[in-house]
Write a protein that holds these residues in place. Structure first.
Motif, mmCIF file in Angstrom:
data_model
loop_
_atom_site.group_PDB
_atom_site.id
_atom_site.type_symbol
_atom_site.label_atom_id
_atom_site.label_comp_id
_atom_site.label_asym_id
_atom_site.label_seq_id
_atom_site.Cartn_x
_atom_site.Cartn_y
_atom_site.Cartn_z
ATOM 1 N N GLY A 166 0.823 -1.167 -0.161
ATOM 2 C CA GLY A 166 -0.115 -0.023 0.188
ATOM 3 C C GLY A 166 0.877 1.285 -0.113
ATOM 4 N N TYR B 259 -0.357 4.846 -4.471
ATOM 5 C CA TYR B 259 -1.851 4.803 -4.807
ATOM 6 C C TYR B 259 -1.789 4.939 -6.551
ATOM 7 C CZ TYR B 259 -6.423 6.978 -5.489
ATOM 8 O OH TYR B 259 -7.564 7.453 -5.910
ATOM 9 N N GLY B 260 -2.229 3.805 -7.203
ATOM 10 C CA GLY B 260 -1.942 3.655 -8.447
ATOM 11 C C GLY B 260 -0.402 3.424 -8.673
ATOM 12 N N LYS C 273 0.209 10.806 1.361
ATOM 13 C CA LYS C 273 -0.797 10.129 1.492
ATOM 14 C C LYS C 273 -1.911 10.383 2.472
ATOM 15 C CE LYS C 273 0.250 5.585 1.950
ATOM 16 N NZ LYS C 273 0.400 4.349 2.572
ATOM 17 N N SER D 264 -6.453 1.192 8.150
ATOM 18 C CA SER D 264 -6.407 0.300 7.081
ATOM 19 C C SER D 264 -4.930 -0.263 6.633
ATOM 20 C CB SER D 264 -6.725 1.153 5.738
ATOM 21 O OG SER D 264 -5.893 2.239 5.398
ATOM 22 N N HIS E 219 -3.090 1.474 3.765
ATOM 23 C CA HIS E 219 -3.790 1.095 2.050
ATOM 24 C C HIS E 219 -4.545 2.413 1.777
ATOM 25 C CE1 HIS E 219 -2.027 -2.770 1.069
ATOM 26 N NE2 HIS E 219 -1.972 -2.775 2.396
ATOM 27 N N ARG F 158 -6.528 3.334 -0.707
ATOM 28 C CA ARG F 158 -7.745 2.752 -1.321
ATOM 29 C C ARG F 158 -8.685 2.337 -0.204
ATOM 30 N NH1 ARG F 158 -7.621 3.323 -6.584
ATOM 31 N NH2 ARG F 158 -5.388 2.879 -8.001
ATOM 32 N N LEU G 201 -9.856 5.339 1.742
ATOM 33 C CA LEU G 201 -10.844 6.115 1.028
ATOM 34 C C LEU G 201 -12.391 5.220 1.021
ATOM 35 C CD1 LEU G 201 -8.575 7.233 -1.931
ATOM 36 C CD2 LEU G 201 -9.923 8.556 -0.528
ATOM 37 N N SER G 202 -12.370 4.090 0.905
ATOM 38 C CA SER G 202 -13.765 3.299 0.948
ATOM 39 C C SER G 202 -14.274 3.615 2.282
ATOM 40 C CB SER G 202 -13.483 1.809 0.543
ATOM 41 O OG SER G 202 -12.914 1.685 -0.639
#
Length: 316
Positions: free
Chosen positions: A225, A228-229, A273, A295, A298, A300, A303-304
């Motif tokens: 992680g 990000y992309g 980040k 998380s 990570h 993503r 963000l979820s």
């Protein structure tokens, strides 16, 4: 047979040590022709690495599992191979904001061997075991032994000692059927063929090692992680260039105006980040830190989680 004669006989069997008669008069070529010849040799290395991608990917997946549990990645080698490991390890803190203790490079003969050859250091498996003992290597750690020949005692000794301690082991060499690959759980043998200069394994073999270590560390960090992309959102902004890069990365990730980016970086103490999460997740700096901790870093996933309680922005 004397020890010297036995070693000489061993070297004669190694692809990396093979003599190439067709290059015997390379010193009589023009500088441009030598450069063309050498460049053509170098161009064969990526294909040799590509042939071992399944083995590399399997090793990375195993490494990432252990590092996610708090384990360390340790490279061990002598000479050029050792320097490649130290180089890759030293680049992880500024690129992925890792602690220097998370990815470690060991070179036979100690730090001074980075710039000056330490004669005989590569022949000691015992010193490799001692170096690993000093790190208190354990089951969550990974040790990658690196050796062009695949027979270097220091690299083999490191793998054997690590395995005895329950650590994951990887053996990276440039000869098929190597003792190093046989000693490790994950053997990666990138066969680049004979060198332009007989036995000078800082050339194609060194390039192959650099490419493989790039793959190992970069993909492991992606799995952890740290990106990000394809953006380095876990980078450390330790100088003016990196601070400018940090702002550019936040901009690429969010599409936010400069004022919002500056505010987010200020709110998060300059953490890229966290700043991205502040902007895209619609949270404040403190909540961003909490979400990322929950998380396991990570973005993503964070963000979820933020999307369930906040009105998120759409990333660019």
């Amino acid at each position: 047979m004397t020890a010297y004669a036995e070693l000489r006989a061993q070297l004669a069997t190694l692809t990396t040590e093979a003599f190439r008669p067709e290059l015997a008069e390379i010193d009589r070529l023009s500088t441009l022709d030598i450069a063309r010849t050498m460049n053509a040799e170098d161009a064969t290395v990526p294909a040799a690495v590509a042939a071992r991608l399944p083995q590399i990917a399997a090793a990375v997946d195993a490494i990432a599992v252990r590092m996610a549990r708090g384990g360390r990645l340790v490279y061990a080698g002598a000479g050029t191979a050792g320097r490649m490991g130290v180089l890759d390890a030293s680049e992880c803190p500024p690129t992925f904001n890792t602690d220097p203790s998370e990815v470690v490079g060991l070179i036979a003969g100690g730090p001074s061997a980075m710039v000056k050859a330490v004669e005989g250091a590569e022949d000691s498996a015992e010193s490799a075991a001692a170096d690993l003992a000093a790190l208190d290597i354990g089951p969550d750690d990974t040790v990658v032994g690196i050796s062009a020949s695949g027979r270097t005692p220091y690299a083999i000794g490191a793998v054997e000692a690590a395995r005895a301690r329950g650590a994951l082991t990887v053996g990276l060499s440039c000869n098929a059927g190597s003792a190093l690959a046989a000693a490790a759980e994950h053997g990666i043998e990138v066969v680049v063929g004979p060198e332009l200069l007989t036995g000078s394994t800082r050339l194609k073999a060194g390039t192959a090692q650099k490419l493989v270590l790039n793959l190992i560390s970069t993909i492991t960090m992606i799995r952890l992680g740290k990106t990000y992309g394809n953006l380095m959102v876990d980078m450390r902004s330790s100088n003016e260039k990196l601070r400018a890069r940090a702002r550019r990365i936040v901009s690429l990730a969010t599409g936010a105006p400069d004022e919002e980016i500056e505010a987010a970086l200020t709110a998060t103490g300059g953490e890229v980040k966290n700043a991205v999460l502040v902007i895209l997740g619609g949270v404040d700096g403190e909540e961003a830190a909490e979400l990322l901790a929950a998380s396991r870093g990570h973005l993503r996933a964070a963000l979820s989680a933020a999307a369930t309680t906040h009105e998120p922005h759409e990333p660019r």
